[in-house]
Write a protein that holds these residues in place. Structure first.
Motif, PDB file in Angstrom:
ATOM      1  N   LEU A   1      15.410  19.389 -11.906  1.00  0.00           N
ATOM      2  CA  LEU A   1      15.714  18.004 -12.039  1.00  0.00           C
ATOM      3  C   LEU A   1      14.057  17.526 -11.319  1.00  0.00           C
ATOM      4  CD1 LEU A   1      18.901  17.108 -10.421  1.00  0.00           C
ATOM      5  CD2 LEU A   1      18.334  17.099 -12.827  1.00  0.00           C
ATOM      6  N   LEU A   2      13.405  18.125 -10.757  1.00  0.00           N
ATOM      7  CA  LEU A   2      12.181  17.576 -10.067  1.00  0.00           C
ATOM      8  C   LEU A   2      10.998  17.559 -11.297  1.00  0.00           C
ATOM      9  CD1 LEU A   2      11.262  19.295  -6.761  1.00  0.00           C
ATOM     10  CD2 LEU A   2      11.424  16.660  -7.367  1.00  0.00           C
ATOM     11  N   THR A   3      11.332  18.586 -12.133  1.00  0.00           N
ATOM     12  CA  THR A   3      10.274  18.885 -13.368  1.00  0.00           C
ATOM     13  C   THR A   3      10.047  17.546 -14.044  1.00  0.00           C
ATOM     14  OG1 THR A   3      10.829  21.234 -13.051  1.00  0.00           O
ATOM     15  CG2 THR A   3       9.581  20.383 -15.066  1.00  0.00           C
ATOM     16  N   PRO A   4      11.153  16.922 -14.683  1.00  0.00           N
ATOM     17  CA  PRO A   4      10.781  15.662 -15.267  1.00  0.00           C
ATOM     18  C   PRO A   4      10.188  14.510 -14.566  1.00  0.00           C
ATOM     19  CG  PRO A   4      12.988  16.152 -15.324  1.00  0.00           C
ATOM     20  CD  PRO A   4      12.504  17.252 -14.473  1.00  0.00           C
TER      21      PRO A   4
ATOM     22  N   ILE B   1       0.692  -1.234  -0.187  1.00  0.00           N
ATOM     23  CA  ILE B   1      -0.074   0.122  -0.062  1.00  0.00           C
ATOM     24  C   ILE B   1       0.787   1.287  -0.083  1.00  0.00           C
ATOM     25  CG2 ILE B   1      -0.162   0.148   2.567  1.00  0.00           C
ATOM     26  CD1 ILE B   1      -3.278   0.834   1.815  1.00  0.00           C
ATOM     27  N   TRP B   2       1.902   1.114   0.589  1.00  0.00           N
ATOM     28  CA  TRP B   2       2.907   2.450   0.688  1.00  0.00           C
ATOM     29  C   TRP B   2       3.389   2.958  -0.629  1.00  0.00           C
ATOM     30  CZ3 TRP B   2       2.805   4.310   5.426  1.00  0.00           C
ATOM     31  CH2 TRP B   2       2.543   3.346   6.551  1.00  0.00           C
ATOM     32  N   ILE B   3       3.674   2.001  -1.504  1.00  0.00           N
ATOM     33  CA  ILE B   3       4.043   2.667  -2.835  1.00  0.00           C
ATOM     34  C   ILE B   3       2.922   3.215  -3.536  1.00  0.00           C
ATOM     35  CG2 ILE B   3       4.902   1.717  -5.037  1.00  0.00           C
ATOM     36  CD1 ILE B   3       6.790   1.558  -2.819  1.00  0.00           C
ATOM     37  N   SER B   4       1.498   2.736  -3.200  1.00  0.00           N
ATOM     38  CA  SER B   4       0.413   3.486  -3.899  1.00  0.00           C
ATOM     39  C   SER B   4       0.552   5.038  -3.515  1.00  0.00           C
ATOM     40  CB  SER B   4      -0.832   2.653  -3.738  1.00  0.00           C
ATOM     41  OG  SER B   4      -1.183   2.961  -2.132  1.00  0.00           O
ATOM     42  N   PHE B   5       0.881   5.497  -2.429  1.00  0.00           N
ATOM     43  CA  PHE B   5       0.994   6.999  -2.079  1.00  0.00           C
ATOM     44  C   PHE B   5       2.335   7.533  -2.716  1.00  0.00           C
ATOM     45  CE2 PHE B   5      -0.671   4.716   2.022  1.00  0.00           C
ATOM     46  CZ  PHE B   5      -1.901   4.677   1.504  1.00  0.00           C
ATOM     47  N   ARG B   6       3.257   7.162  -3.085  1.00  0.00           N
ATOM     48  CA  ARG B   6       4.275   7.487  -3.427  1.00  0.00           C
ATOM     49  C   ARG B   6       4.251   8.496  -4.610  1.00  0.00           C
ATOM     50  NH1 ARG B   6       8.920   3.511  -5.000  1.00  0.00           N
ATOM     51  NH2 ARG B   6       7.571   2.969  -6.447  1.00  0.00           N
ATOM     52  N   ARG B   7       3.447   8.250  -5.616  1.00  0.00           N
ATOM     53  CA  ARG B   7       3.238   9.283  -6.609  1.00  0.00           C
ATOM     54  C   ARG B   7       2.691  10.357  -6.187  1.00  0.00           C
ATOM     55  NH1 ARG B   7      -0.135   7.830 -11.921  1.00  0.00           N
ATOM     56  NH2 ARG B   7      -1.077   6.827 -10.316  1.00  0.00           N
ATOM     57  N   MET B   8       1.507  10.327  -5.422  1.00  0.00           N
ATOM     58  CA  MET B   8       0.932  11.672  -4.665  1.00  0.00           C
ATOM     59  C   MET B   8       1.985  12.474  -4.162  1.00  0.00           C
ATOM     60  SD  MET B   8      -2.321  11.882  -2.388  1.00  0.00           S
ATOM     61  CE  MET B   8      -3.343  10.648  -2.929  1.00  0.00           C
ATOM     62  N   LEU B   9       2.626  11.789  -3.127  1.00  0.00           N
ATOM     63  CA  LEU B   9       3.549  12.635  -2.272  1.00  0.00           C
ATOM     64  C   LEU B   9       4.708  13.175  -3.249  1.00  0.00           C
ATOM     65  CD1 LEU B   9       3.827   9.906   0.540  1.00  0.00           C
ATOM     66  CD2 LEU B   9       2.757  12.187   0.553  1.00  0.00           C
ATOM     67  N   GLY B  10       5.076  12.513  -4.043  1.00  0.00           N
ATOM     68  CA  GLY B  10       6.000  13.194  -5.139  1.00  0.00           C
ATOM     69  C   GLY B  10       5.493  14.423  -5.750  1.00  0.00           C
ATOM     70  N   LEU B  11       4.218  14.331  -6.342  1.00  0.00           N
ATOM     71  CA  LEU B  11       3.561  15.546  -6.785  1.00  0.00           C
ATOM     72  C   LEU B  11       3.411  16.537  -5.817  1.00  0.00           C
ATOM     73  CD1 LEU B  11       1.117  13.889  -9.194  1.00  0.00           C
ATOM     74  CD2 LEU B  11       3.189  15.199  -9.977  1.00  0.00           C
TER      75      LEU B  11
END
Length: 191
Positions: free
Chosen positions: A120-123, A66-76
């Motif tokens: 570097l965060l932009t891409p 489940i933790w991996i499913s939050f990674r994209r949102m947190l990254g955004l």
């Protein structure tokens, strides 16, 4: 139950933004409001770097995907707060004076590394969708490993910014280094 986690994390991730707006509207940013907004957005950027980097170790420790499913949102959200941090400097502090901004980028090393981290965060933000992941295939992972460089640059930016008491940036550095070392340790054991 699982379907409530993402909206909850989304809501909690917006709280710092709403607090900044609240403090701005009610004039609670202190004698130097631009400096305070810059500090708050920078601090939340570092925290979201930590949150994002924590997802893989949490998955390995708890054995829960489940933790991996939050990674994209947190990254955004990391990109969101980093962009607010950068826009506070460019738009509010320097009022889009590109000559002064470019001079700062090339003469103040903390601004140079901060700007490099944002670039570097932009891409990462632009390729965070599932479509981008499928399109880029193996290249996607390589691009998203830039987060490690961003994390280091973010801490260096903070360390070089602070003149006297390095306690806070060194705490961030220690946490980020532990998270990065944790990844290396697990890769060694898995090979």
């Amino acid at each position: 139950m699982k379907k409530y986690y993402k909206p909850s994390i989304f809501f909690f991730s917006l709280i710092p933004f709403f607090l900044i707006i609240y403090k701005t509207i009610f004039n609670e940013l202190g004698p130097e409001p631009v400096k305070e907004i810059t500090h708050l957005t920078g601090e939340w950027t570092l925290l979201f770097i930590i949150f994002t980097l924590s997802m893989s170790p949490l998955k390995k420790i708890t054995k829960l995907n489940i933790w991996i499913s939050f990674r994209r949102m947190l990254g955004l959200f990391l990109f969101f707060y980093a962009t607010l941090h950068m826009l506070t400097y460019v738009v509010i502090d320097y009022r889009l004076d590109l000559q002064s901004i470019s001079k700062d980028i090339f003469t103040k090393k903390f601004i140079f590394v901060g700007f490099a981290a944002w670039l570097l965060l932009t891409p990462l933000a632009l390729t965070s969708s599932k479509k981008a992941m499928m399109f880029l295939k193996d290249k996607w992972k390589k691009i998203h490993r830039l987060i490690y460089i961003v994390a280091i640059l973010g801490v260096v930016h903070f360390i070089w910014l602070v003149k006297k008491d390095l306690t806070e940036p060194l705490i961030y550095m220690a946490i980020i280094l532990i998270l990065l070392l944790f990844r290396l340790k697990f890769k060694k054991f898995n090979n």
